[in-house]
Design a protein around this motif. Sequence first.
Motif, short mmCIF file in Angstrom:
data_model
loop_
_atom_site.label_atom_id
_atom_site.label_comp_id
_atom_site.label_asym_id
_atom_site.label_seq_id
_atom_site.Cartn_x
_atom_site.Cartn_y
_atom_site.Cartn_z
N ASP A 1 0.82 -1.22 0.00
CA ASP A 1 0.00 0.00 0.00
C ASP A 1 0.85 1.26 0.00
O ASP A 1 0.31 2.36 -0.01
CB ASP A 1 -0.96 -0.02 1.20
CG ASP A 1 -0.24 -0.27 2.51
OD1 ASP A 1 0.90 -0.78 2.47
OD2 ASP A 1 -0.81 0.06 3.57
N GLU A 2 2.17 1.09 0.00
CA GLU A 2 3.02 2.27 0.02
C GLU A 2 3.61 2.60 -1.34
O GLU A 2 4.24 3.63 -1.52
CB GLU A 2 4.15 2.08 1.05
CG GLU A 2 3.63 2.26 2.47
CD GLU A 2 4.61 1.77 3.52
OE1 GLU A 2 5.82 1.67 3.20
OE2 GLU A 2 4.16 1.47 4.63
N THR A 3 3.42 1.71 -2.30
CA THR A 3 3.93 1.99 -3.65
C THR A 3 3.20 3.21 -4.22
O THR A 3 1.98 3.32 -4.11
CB THR A 3 3.68 0.79 -4.57
OG1 THR A 3 4.16 -0.39 -3.96
CG2 THR A 3 4.35 0.98 -5.92
N ASP A 4 3.96 4.12 -4.80
CA ASP A 4 3.35 5.32 -5.37
C ASP A 4 2.85 5.00 -6.78
O ASP A 4 3.62 4.89 -7.74
CB ASP A 4 4.38 6.46 -5.42
CG ASP A 4 3.73 7.78 -5.79
OD1 ASP A 4 2.68 7.75 -6.46
OD2 ASP A 4 4.27 8.84 -5.41
N LEU A 5 1.54 4.81 -6.88
CA LEU A 5 0.96 4.40 -8.16
C LEU A 5 1.14 5.46 -9.24
O LEU A 5 1.22 5.15 -10.42
CB LEU A 5 -0.53 4.07 -8.00
CG LEU A 5 -0.87 2.82 -7.19
CD1 LEU A 5 -2.36 2.55 -7.25
CD2 LEU A 5 -0.11 1.60 -7.69
N LYS A 6 1.18 6.73 -8.81
CA LYS A 6 1.32 7.81 -9.81
C LYS A 6 2.67 7.74 -10.49
O LYS A 6 2.77 7.87 -11.71
CB LYS A 6 1.12 9.17 -9.14
CG LYS A 6 -0.35 9.47 -8.97
CD LYS A 6 -0.59 10.87 -8.47
CE LYS A 6 -2.06 11.05 -8.15
NZ LYS A 6 -2.27 11.75 -6.89
N VAL A 7 3.71 7.50 -9.68
CA VAL A 7 5.05 7.39 -10.26
C VAL A 7 5.11 6.13 -11.13
O VAL A 7 5.66 6.15 -12.23
CB VAL A 7 6.13 7.34 -9.15
CG1 VAL A 7 7.52 7.27 -9.77
CG2 VAL A 7 6.00 8.54 -8.24
N MET A 8 4.50 5.07 -10.62
CA MET A 8 4.47 3.82 -11.37
C MET A 8 3.84 4.06 -12.74
O MET A 8 4.38 3.63 -13.77
CB MET A 8 3.67 2.77 -10.60
CG MET A 8 3.55 1.44 -11.30
SD MET A 8 2.85 0.19 -10.18
CE MET A 8 1.15 0.27 -10.63
N LYS B 1 9.52 -5.23 -15.57
CA LYS B 1 10.91 -4.82 -15.33
C LYS B 1 10.99 -3.66 -14.34
O LYS B 1 12.04 -3.41 -13.75
CB LYS B 1 11.58 -4.41 -16.64
CG LYS B 1 12.19 -5.57 -17.40
CD LYS B 1 12.92 -5.06 -18.63
CE LYS B 1 13.17 -6.22 -19.60
NZ LYS B 1 13.50 -5.70 -20.94
N LEU B 2 9.91 -2.92 -14.20
CA LEU B 2 9.88 -1.82 -13.23
C LEU B 2 9.67 -2.43 -11.85
O LEU B 2 8.67 -2.20 -11.18
CB LEU B 2 8.73 -0.85 -13.56
CG LEU B 2 8.74 -0.25 -14.96
CD1 LEU B 2 7.40 0.41 -15.25
CD2 LEU B 2 9.86 0.76 -15.10
N GLU B 3 10.65 -3.23 -11.43
CA GLU B 3 10.38 -4.09 -10.28
C GLU B 3 10.35 -3.36 -8.94
O GLU B 3 9.93 -3.94 -7.95
CB GLU B 3 11.35 -5.27 -10.24
CG GLU B 3 12.78 -4.90 -10.46
CD GLU B 3 13.65 -6.14 -10.64
OE1 GLU B 3 14.85 -6.04 -10.40
OE2 GLU B 3 13.12 -7.21 -11.01
N ASP B 4 10.76 -2.09 -8.95
CA ASP B 4 10.61 -1.33 -7.70
C ASP B 4 9.14 -1.03 -7.42
O ASP B 4 8.74 -0.76 -6.29
CB ASP B 4 11.37 -0.01 -7.79
CG ASP B 4 12.87 -0.25 -7.70
OD1 ASP B 4 13.26 -1.36 -7.28
OD2 ASP B 4 13.64 0.66 -8.07
N PHE B 5 8.34 -1.05 -8.48
CA PHE B 5 6.93 -0.70 -8.33
C PHE B 5 5.99 -1.88 -8.55
O PHE B 5 4.99 -2.00 -7.89
CB PHE B 5 6.55 0.39 -9.35
CG PHE B 5 7.36 1.64 -9.25
CD1 PHE B 5 7.00 2.62 -8.33
CD2 PHE B 5 8.47 1.85 -10.04
CE1 PHE B 5 7.75 3.78 -8.22
CE2 PHE B 5 9.22 3.00 -9.94
CZ PHE B 5 8.86 3.98 -9.02
#
Lengths: 256, 463
Positions: A182-189, A240-244
């Motif tokens: 729930d802390e992943t920033d969806l906007k940045v993603m 590949k954007l595995e941080d998000f």
Amino acid sequence: MKVEALDKFWADKSRYDLAEKRFYEGPQKVTDRSHYSPLVSEIAKAREHIQNSLEKIDGVTLDDGLNSELAKRLAQLEGEHKELKTQVSLLNELLTATVKRLETQLKLTNGVSKEPEVEAKKPEANDDDDDVDLFGSDSEEEDGEAARIREERLAAYAAKKAKKVQIIAKSNIILDVKPWDDETDLKVMETEIRKITQDGLLWGASKFVPVAFGIQKLSISCVVEDDKVSIDWLTEEIEKLEDFVQSVDIAAFNKI
Amino acid sequence: MGKEKIHINIVVIGHVDSGKSTTTGHLIYKCGGIDKRTIEKFEKEAQEMGKGSFKYAWVLDKLKAERERGITIDIALWKFETAKYYVTIIDAPGHRDFIKNMITGTSQADCAVLIVAAGTGEFEAGISKNGQTREHALLAFTLGVKQLIVGVNKMDSSEPPYSEARYEEIKKEVSSYIKKIGYNPAAVAFVPISGWHGDNMLEPSTNMPWFKGWKVERKEGNADGKTLIDALDAILPPARPTDKALRLPLQDVYKIGGIGTVPVGRVETGVLKPGTVVVFAPANITTEVKSVEMHHEALQEAVPGDNVGFNVKNVSVKELRRGYVAGDSKANPPKGAADFTAQVIVLNHPGQIANGYTPVLDCHTAHIACKFAEIKEKVDRRSGKTTEENPKFIKSGDAAIVNLVPSKPLCVEAFQEFPPLGRFAVRDMRQTVAVGVIKAVNFKDASGGKVTKAAEKATKGKK
């Protein structure tokens, strides 16, 4: 919210109209040899380049023994097909000539009769039987006449289609992109996802959808040209954007 | 929209030029999905542009243009209503990756609608041997879509228009075509239509007085009617598998502060309730479900089709992963597969497949390499009869019974028992080279594994 508003009410319609107008004007202006041309020729070059390399790749895959043999056989068959076609047309000519002769002769002897026509048609059908085999039809139950009719219709259709502009096949896909927590920033993603570009790929609208326990996922739609964009490739790029991104699922996949 | 209607999924297949999108569009436009304001806006535009008489075409074109820009992600665009059902319609694209989606995707179709065009040559081109239509129809049948409707479209452009002879000719051809795939033509409704003009779509057409209606014979009950929408209404409703054992393949696992570990997935069969002691296969981890949520709302019961998250105690996020399957520990719990036997149909493999071939299988949410340990026999796709024992290899177009061994722990089921867990796509070189349905699974012994304290307590409490 913004997206939902878009769904119901087209506030900036004029912008789209303008864009549409520009889009349709574009190609015409190009033919005027206006200022667009350097860019256009650059694109054309790039296209040609891609086309070339694609052809080369095709060549490579064709190279393994089985396929080259197939290609050979295909070429052979095509040759034979041509030959047979010319023979058939020759035969046709002969046939009409004979029919005419027969008719005139029959008229001379005993008035008008339809029999010779019927007789004349039979050999024609038989001639075309060879043609049918060439098309690789393996359904034995099919008689020559039906096959001939089918081929005729196909030919007529192909001729009709050739005149029509080919429509580019496209699909509309809705992807569900799931974050880690729930802390992943969806906007940045989302911003990162929209950075993925490819010829034939168009990103569309998106929205955040609640999943459970405060987690949200990103639903994003895109339009792809079927021959240009692999969905596997696309999901891999997003993953590949595995941080998000934890995973990507396809929520909808439709023809346009 | 009342709540009493059942939800069904249909997939529309057919050649690109069959007019299937127009037909699909017609149904959605007339019975559903698109909100009134959008339609009114487009209809008004049509009037203003002096295209009043082409209003319908105009609206369809506009909707298509809107889709091409992707500016809406409203899934309602693909929904409509009949007298009996809420229908979600999938207009099958020609994209190669669609096949995989047909297998692992979210909605299994309850019925396929095959659209063929009646125009001269169009029909013949549409069902040619190498066509995608054949592949889609074959896949639909293989994957368990046993109901079929055939729309003979573009009747207005047959020669002469609305020709009965042409319709009968096509009906005969298509009957033999679908029979070869495995469908029983007597159970298939054939409807002559024009998706463009609307003939026999929602109302019987006066252009085809010779058409006395369609009829189907099936053991669940015969049906008849005159229009395409009648035929859709006559689809047998799917049996929602709530009475089966619970199977919930995990899509994702989250760790949420203050709540703990939350696996998310779709209930395929059975029900999931707070308090259920679940086991996660193939890892064989047992724990209790504390609460269940869907779209942030607590649920007392999740049923097949629900995409839910549930909160489990004493299990770390690292112990669970996508591809695991949750089930009820006390009612036919899921287990890992040691190996399994499947009927595999090779679609489009450039070479030959022999014993030892190890591609990646996509089955429910799992994505794991499996070895073709033994190609046991080549079979006739339709009858299932053996045509060759122990073949050296199989190639495109072949169907075979194969024994597969997963390279890592994997949970799958027989297609008969749990269809969504019993079908898979074989992926190689970024393509779907084959599809399969699982006939039997040789399960691993479910010993070992972890039982959490929460699970122990919950189990004791019930004794």
